[in-house]
Design a protein around this motif. Sequence first.
Motif, PDB file in Angstrom:
ATOM      1  N   LEU A  27       0.829  -1.209   0.000  1.00  0.00           N
ATOM      2  CA  LEU A  27       0.000   0.000   0.000  1.00  0.00           C
ATOM      3  C   LEU A  27       0.862   1.257   0.000  1.00  0.00           C
ATOM      4  N   VAL A  28       1.971   1.223   0.748  1.00  0.00           N
ATOM      5  CA  VAL A  28       2.871   2.376   0.773  1.00  0.00           C
ATOM      6  C   VAL A  28       3.470   2.610  -0.614  1.00  0.00           C
ATOM      7  N   ILE A  29       3.915   1.520  -1.258  1.00  0.00           N
ATOM      8  CA  ILE A  29       4.506   1.640  -2.603  1.00  0.00           C
ATOM      9  C   ILE A  29       3.490   2.196  -3.592  1.00  0.00           C
ATOM     10  N   LEU A  30       2.260   1.638  -3.549  1.00  0.00           N
ATOM     11  CA  LEU A  30       1.219   2.112  -4.456  1.00  0.00           C
ATOM     12  C   LEU A  30       0.875   3.572  -4.180  1.00  0.00           C
ATOM     13  N   GLY A  31       0.866   3.947  -2.882  1.00  0.00           N
ATOM     14  CA  GLY A  31       0.585   5.332  -2.530  1.00  0.00           C
ATOM     15  C   GLY A  31       1.644   6.285  -3.057  1.00  0.00           C
ATOM     16  N   VAL A  32       2.909   5.884  -2.936  1.00  0.00           N
ATOM     17  CA  VAL A  32       3.999   6.724  -3.441  1.00  0.00           C
ATOM     18  C   VAL A  32       3.920   6.853  -4.961  1.00  0.00           C
ATOM     19  N   LEU A  33       3.707   5.715  -5.636  1.00  0.00           N
ATOM     20  CA  LEU A  33       3.592   5.753  -7.097  1.00  0.00           C
ATOM     21  C   LEU A  33       2.426   6.626  -7.531  1.00  0.00           C
TER      22      LEU A  33
END
Length: 442
Positions: A27-33
Amino acid sequence: MVSPFVSRALNVGEGCAVGVVFVLVLLVILGVLGGLHRYVWRRVVRETTSAGTPWRRLGTAVFVAGPLLMLATFIGSRAGLPFWLVKVLAWPGYLWVAVALYLLLGVLVGEAVRPALRWWLRRRAARETAGAQAPAPVPITVPGEASAVALAAEPAAESEPGAEVPADPSRRVFVARVVGGAAAAVAVGTAGYGTYGVLRGPRVKRVTVPLARLPRSAHGFRIAVVSDVHLGPILGRGFAERVVATVNATQPDLIAVVGDLVDGTVDDLRSAVEPIGGLRARHGAFFVTGNHEYFSDADAWVGHVRELGLRLLANERVELPGFDLAGVNDVAGEDYGDGPDLAAALADRDPSRTSVLLAHQPVFVHEAVAHGVDLQLSGHTHGGQLWPMNFVAGLANPTVAGLDRFGDTQLYVSRGAGAWGPPTRVGAPSDVTVVELASRQA
């Protein structure tokens, strides 16, 4: 003693915890992207177009479809989607990775350009306003003079050159279009040229490596190092043929394929990898596994590579005229019970002979130093592939590309012949390296 019930409960609890951590990281990775894509979209699309126009809709569609195709490509290739569908998704999905990276870098550079461009436009507007409001000369007849002219004017109310001029919406749009358009042009141009560089095939690089213990008889022995071809949904049979033609044209004494030959299963890539069987050298072609072989069923690929005529060095060595050639499994094999074992590969050898080691990842050089290896040949890093990722690769590898020395052991790292993910290279051109061994006794 812990009961079986408690043990199972602990195992379930540990599995749940790992799953929760994985989901949170995802979720953090998707949020950053998502945040980065929204930021670039705002600068490149929203601030340069009017609401409701075709250009706004088209730009928004690209910024929605690009990341979705990118995620679908990464996930689909590991989720068992049909290979034909992965090939369809891979081109736009992987290319978006390169375009998005350079769009982001271009927009970030644009943040520094914007203030200077705005300042210049304000200065120009102030000068134009001052010129438009300047009073015209008025002739005045002065008593006692036959003819005299003076300049009369009311006190000027206009802006002085350099004075602050109220913000102009059209000027803001102009600045946004200049910066956004330049970022888009540079991103597409950079990704396009970098893709052309990969698809045309690797170039030959030649390196001479002097080895203290190499006998005079082996002076000038040439090893063609082929790494990271990454045959898969984008780079296929035609690319493999170009690599083989490039290698064979160097007429090497030996060919070393040091891992990451493929990205996919034997069934999907059987035709694409077939030309690799055409590699020719006086002492044959040798192969060691890379981490991507383990991602793609290493056992099946080991068997197929042998069928193609390459000799596998799986923690073993072969004695050649003048030196010993050893090869180890990739360190990724440790997760599959098939890791590297250099001690086994060098067991019972004559320590006075020169040793050359094939190991996919440069990090293995520390083991090579401990075992007195003279030269290690590796790949894996791609030289960073997409600048500035070479700086990231440098954090995880002792050497990103080229020849280096660690104690009495020399390490050569090839940038690789192909590319992983986007078929694009920027600042890290692909290569097939001919390593020529040199004897100090010659």
